[in-house]
Design an enzyme around this catalytic site. Structure first.
Site, PDB file in Angstrom:
ATOM      1  CB  SER A  58      -0.912  -0.029   1.222  1.00 53.26           C
ATOM      2  OG  SER A  58      -1.704   1.121   1.237  1.00 53.26           O
ATOM      3  N   GLY A  59       0.590   2.168  -0.905  1.00 48.16           N
ATOM      4  CA  GLY A  59       1.338   3.422  -0.987  1.00 48.16           C
ATOM      5  C   GLY A  59       2.571   3.326  -1.867  1.00 48.16           C
ATOM      6  CD  GLU A  67      -4.539  -3.988   3.454  1.00 45.61           C
ATOM      7  OE1 GLU A  67      -5.377  -4.496   4.211  1.00 45.61           O
ATOM      8  OE2 GLU A  67      -4.727  -2.934   2.811  1.00 45.61           O
ATOM      9  CB  THR A 103      -3.533   3.829  -7.828  1.00 43.32           C
ATOM     10  OG1 THR A 103      -4.035   2.716  -7.103  1.00 43.32           O
ATOM     11  CG2 THR A 103      -4.677   4.579  -8.460  1.00 43.32           C
ATOM     12  N   GLY A 137      -2.236  -4.142  -2.242  1.00 41.58           N
ATOM     13  CA  GLY A 137      -1.019  -4.876  -1.908  1.00 41.58           C
ATOM     14  C   GLY A 137      -1.201  -5.707  -0.644  1.00 41.58           C
ATOM     15  CB  SER A 145      -5.297   3.579   0.583  1.00 40.08           C
ATOM     16  OG  SER A 145      -5.075   2.210   0.531  1.00 40.08           O
ATOM     17  CB  SER A 146      -6.986   1.321  -4.492  1.00 39.90           C
ATOM     18  OG  SER A 146      -6.067   2.115  -5.172  1.00 39.90           O
ATOM     19  CG  ASN A 172      -1.787   5.596  -0.578  1.00 41.06           C
ATOM     20  OD1 ASN A 172      -1.692   6.808  -0.754  1.00 41.06           O
ATOM     21  ND2 ASN A 172      -1.956   4.732  -1.571  1.00 41.06           N
TER      22      ASN A 172
HETATM   23  P1  ATP Z   1      -2.758   1.321  -2.289  1.00 46.94           P
HETATM   24  O1  ATP Z   1      -2.480  -0.144  -2.320  1.00 46.94           O
HETATM   25  O2  ATP Z   1      -2.931   1.833  -0.908  1.00 46.94           O
HETATM   26  O3  ATP Z   1      -3.868   1.733  -3.199  1.00 46.94           O
HETATM   27  P2  ATP Z   1      -0.857   2.291  -4.247  1.00 46.94           P
HETATM   28  O4  ATP Z   1       0.248   1.340  -4.444  1.00 46.94           O
HETATM   29  O5  ATP Z   1      -1.936   2.309  -5.257  1.00 46.94           O
HETATM   30  O6  ATP Z   1      -1.414   2.082  -2.788  1.00 46.94           O
HETATM   31  P3  ATP Z   1      -0.550   5.054  -4.993  1.00 46.94           P
HETATM   32  O7  ATP Z   1      -1.834   5.595  -4.505  1.00 46.94           O
HETATM   33  O8  ATP Z   1      -0.397   4.792  -6.428  1.00 46.94           O
HETATM   34  O9  ATP Z   1      -0.194   3.748  -4.136  1.00 46.94           O
HETATM   35  O10 ATP Z   1       0.659   6.010  -4.568  1.00 46.94           O
HETATM   36  C1  ATP Z   1       0.702   6.638  -3.302  1.00 46.94           C
HETATM   37  C2  ATP Z   1       1.151   8.057  -3.464  1.00 46.94           C
HETATM   38  O11 ATP Z   1       2.540   8.079  -3.817  1.00 46.94           O
HETATM   39  C3  ATP Z   1       0.454   8.849  -4.569  1.00 46.94           C
HETATM   40  O12 ATP Z   1      -0.716   9.437  -4.107  1.00 46.94           O
HETATM   41  C4  ATP Z   1       1.489   9.873  -4.946  1.00 46.94           C
HETATM   42  O13 ATP Z   1       1.455  10.939  -4.050  1.00 46.94           O
HETATM   43  C5  ATP Z   1       2.801   9.136  -4.711  1.00 46.94           C
HETATM   44  N1  ATP Z   1       3.361   8.577  -5.952  1.00 46.94           N
HETATM   45  C6  ATP Z   1       3.314   7.297  -6.366  1.00 46.94           C
HETATM   46  N2  ATP Z   1       3.974   7.125  -7.517  1.00 46.94           N
HETATM   47  C7  ATP Z   1       4.433   8.338  -7.858  1.00 46.94           C
HETATM   48  C8  ATP Z   1       5.200   8.844  -8.962  1.00 46.94           C
HETATM   49  N3  ATP Z   1       5.621   8.036  -9.927  1.00 46.94           N
HETATM   50  N4  ATP Z   1       5.519  10.154  -8.982  1.00 46.94           N
HETATM   51  C9  ATP Z   1       5.114  10.974  -7.994  1.00 46.94           C
HETATM   52  N5  ATP Z   1       4.395  10.559  -6.922  1.00 46.94           N
HETATM   53  C10 ATP Z   1       4.055   9.276  -6.847  1.00 46.94           C
HETATM   54 MG    MG Z   2      -3.952   2.160  -5.178  1.00 49.56          MG
END
Ligand code: ATP
Ligand code: MG
Length: 727
Positions: free
Chosen positions: A134-135, A421, A139, A419, A193-194, A190
């Protein structure tokens, strides 16, 4: 099989590649050279430590993408890097004759995937599996890839004939803010977070233009509507309407400024995700008009008021629980009923009185609920409405963006699922999420680590086996038959017998004793069992597990909602006298037909079937630190993520493996022309060549084909520093 690259796992090193690389690394000096290694297969030796050092050096130099053989490692920059995702850069990767020679990037994966769809070598549907905790950036990555395809796969002619907002690519992109508003939330790990899994198929026609998309979602964490962990928030959409409603809407939705809602914790925190206008615009573009939007937001406000409805103990089993007498609760049932189009007295009665059918003639008894039961029914009502609303939105999105069957031939699938958990307290939600991650890891292992090596063995190629962690025993423990955690939970639901958390723990332990992946936490303060997942051990509390798995919806709740006068709720809960629901337990009641785990298992199997039918590509997102800080690289945290996804094993196999795998049939299709150069005289092990006669090919096609062959080989070769061994 064309060539085996210089491998660390192959045992033999009788050629100059290793020495050359070592010398060069030494010459360039320590971290500076590590930072320049675009591919982790070039790190020497490949160990967790060297891989970690390389990633750290690159991260500190603002280099966020690194190849790891068949996988791309994506480090989260935790800061905006607009130049990394600019349209110019997208064009550059798309236009490159060999995108692999450019810096590692998600656009390389995107472009390769796009080319594979049309390639004469293995033309097949493609998928990109984006994983990470997560984070970590899953996404974000999926969103960027969608933007990439919206640009490279846009149909050139339609630019003139369509306004930008009406274009299919734009509509597909507009699905993101809607799904994130309704399905994402701020958690401890996050801010965005999705809370659901998502697989989107980008549909392409024969000319490789994107003609539509189809979204499939998995297991929305609907409990969040009515219950948020300390310091976490509800879904973004509630904050958006609370903060972004216009004055007239505030009056209509009964959301005066500063009003307190139990299900809206931390309204003072403002996040960039709280932007209501973006959601509204996106909905409009997908055909959800203003009155329908108004209806949706009104219903959501109704849920917020429902959350302020609290019950006190009546002190007498025969008496319904009274409402708590405080300012927040006062009037909340009435307001909620009004906003949901329900009669207030009917809503209150349904929350407080249970009807039970018993006896041969199914006589109806009415029994006041306890205080806890009233709370459960209130929460259940909110979850039911929200989950149906979410599913309905997904279907509306799909009907707006999905291409007609005859207008697409292939697809690129993007998978962005929650992801792995592990919290101090884990329950059914985590069990399902981690089960999904085990399945995906197994897909990776089966597709890449096992299948590839087994094929080498079958073909009699010189190969020293690289060992890897096979998670089949863990999947057997979770979902196997005849006895597994899922089957035991389902059995408890079926038997519908009252069982304590301790009894469930005992049943699981005794039925599954001796299973390799079942751990035991003797110091656990509460009844639980531990699963030794590939990403680490997770202790699951057994309290409430069976009930969550049943996810019972009292029939009265569904019936109540079916009587709503609200146009949206009428769509979400169409009247259906035949509807079979999961009734309240009565003496001879049957168990629910489908439990949460069995539904989840079925949807996962479907997903895996689709993935197996595609050529998969993998992006592993890594979170450099858990505080979302810029330029902070926590070695321990990254290390555990690298271990969890088996990256070192992947690198070993990629480094030592054969870079090209092509079926004989497709190879012949592509290169049959070469028979002219050296006619085959003897049939090979797979029989005589099925290719047509040489006269099929006009002479002028020959140089082009030869160039194509050389380019294919060059594309597939891993790295310039590798001295290949010709088989
Ligand atoms: P979850 O499993 O909780 O949904 P996730 O893996 O989908 O988590 P994201 O929401 O894609 O995580 O990313 C978390 C945060 O990290 C984003 O909101 C953004 O602020 C930052 N981030 C991620 N990737 C990038 C990137 N390539 N460039 C800039 N910021 C990023
Ligand atoms: Mg996500």
């Amino acid at each position: 099989m064309l060539q085996q690259a210089d491998g660390h796992g192959s045992g033999s090193d009788a050629h100059g590649g290793e020495a050359l690389r070592e010398g060069l690394q030494e010459f360039l000096g320590g971290e500076a050279s590590l930072q320049q290694l675009d591919d982790l297969t070039k790190v020497n030796p490949v160990t967790l430590e060297t891989v970690l050092r390389c990633l750290q050096a690159r991260y500190m130099a603002d280099t966020f993408y690194t190849n790891a053989g068949c996988t791309l490692v994506a480090l989260n920059p935790f800061k905006p890097v607009p130049q990394l995702y600019s349209p110019e850069l997208m064009r550059e990767y798309h236009a490159a004759s060999q995108p692999q020679t450019l810096k590692p990037h998600i656009f390389t994966v995107g472009e390769q995937t796009y080319r594979n769809v049309r390639s004469l070598i293995e033309p097949v549907n493609q998928s990109i599996v984006v994983s990470g905790e997560s984070g970590a950036g899953k996404t974000w990555t999926s969103r960027c890839l969608m933007k990439f395809y919206a640009m490279v796969a846009a149909s050139p002619t339609s630019w003139e004939s369509h306004k930008v907002a009406e274009r299919i690519e734009q509509r597909i992109l507009n699905s993101n803010p809607i799904m994130e508003a309704f399905g994402n939330a701020c958690t401890l790990r996050n801010n965005n977070s999705s809370r659901f899994g998502k697989f989107i198929q980008l549909q392409l026609n024969g000319a490789q233009q994107m003609t539509g998309a189809a979204v499939q979602t998995y297991l929305l964490e609907k409990t969040r509507v009515a219950c948020q962990a300390p310091s976490e928030r509800n879904f973004h959409i509630f904050y958006q309407i609370y903060k972004g409603a216009r004055a007239d809407e505030r009056v209509q939705w009964r959301l005066p400024e500063g009003a307190a809602f139990s299900w809206l914790p931390h309204p003072e925190r403002t996040l960039e995700e709280d932007c209501f206008e973006v959601t509204r615009e996106a909905m409009l573009h997908l055909g959800i008009d203003a009155p329908t939007q108004n209806n949706i937001f009104q219903a959501l406000a109704g849920l917020l008021h429902l959350g302020n409805t609290r019950f006190a103990d009546s002190g007498n089993e025969a008496q319904p629980c009274p409402l708590v007498d405080d300012a927040q609760c006062q009037g909340s049932v009435g307001t909620s009923a009004l906003l949901l189009g329900l009669p207030e007295d009917h809503l209150l009665e349904t929350l407080r009185i249970r009807t039970i059918r018993a006896g041969r003639d199914q006589q109806v008894f009415r029994k006041p609920c306890s205080q806890a039961e009233c709370d459960t029914r209130r929460d259940c009502l909110a979850k039911l409405v929200y989950a149906r609303l979410f599913d309905w939105l997904v279907s509306v999105i799909n009907s707006s963006i999905c291409a007609t069957p005859d207008s697409w031939t292939t697809f690129i699938g993007l998978l962005d699922v929650y992801g792995f958990e592990s919290f101090p307290n884990n329950s059914l939600e985590q069990l399902c999420i981690n089960y999904a991650n085990e399945k995906l890891q197994q897909h990776f292992v089966a597709h890449y680590l096992r299948a590839q090596q087994e094929e080498y063995a079958v073909e009699g190629l010189a190969w020293s086996f690289v060992s890897y962690q096979d998670n089949q025993p863990c999947l057997d423990l979770i979902e196997g038959s005849p006895v597994s955690i899922c089957s035991l939970l389902n059995e408890e639901c079926r038997l519908n017998r009252p069982s304590s958390a301790a009894q469930l723990q005992t049943r699981i332990e005794s039925a599954l004793t001796g299973r390799p992946r079942l751990g035991r936490d003797r110091l656990s303060p509460e009844p639980s069992f531990t699963v030794l997942h590939y990403a680490g051990p997770v202790r699951y509390s057994t309290a409430g597990l069976v009930e969550k798995n049943k996810d019972p919806v009292p029939l009265e709740l569904t019936r109540l909602l079916q009587q709503s006068q609200d146009p949206l709720l009428k769509v979400l809960f169409p009247a259906d006298p035949e509807e079979k629901s999961q009734e309240e337990p009565s003496g001879q009641n049957r168990a629910p037909v489908l439990t949460v785990v069995s539904k989840f298992k079925a949807s996962l199997e479907q997903l895996l079937q689709v993935l197996h039918s595609t050529t998969p590509h993998y992006i592993r997102c890594i979170k450099p630190n858990s505080q979302a800080q810029v330029q902070i690289f926590h070695r321990e945290e990254v290390l555990s993520q690298l271990e969890a996804c088996g990256l070192v094993e992947t690198i070993h196999i990629s480094a030592a493996g054969f870079p090209i795998r092509v079926s004989h049939r497709n190879f012949l299709e592509r290169y049959k022309l070469l028979r002219r150069l050296r006619p085959a005289t003897t049939p090979g092990p797979h029989g005589p060549c099925p290719a047509g006669g040489q006269s099929e090919w006009p002479p002028c096609a020959e140089p082009a084909m030869l160039r194509g062959l050389l380019q294919d080989i060059l594309h597939a070769l891993p790295a310039p520093l590798h001295c290949g061994r010709t088989k």
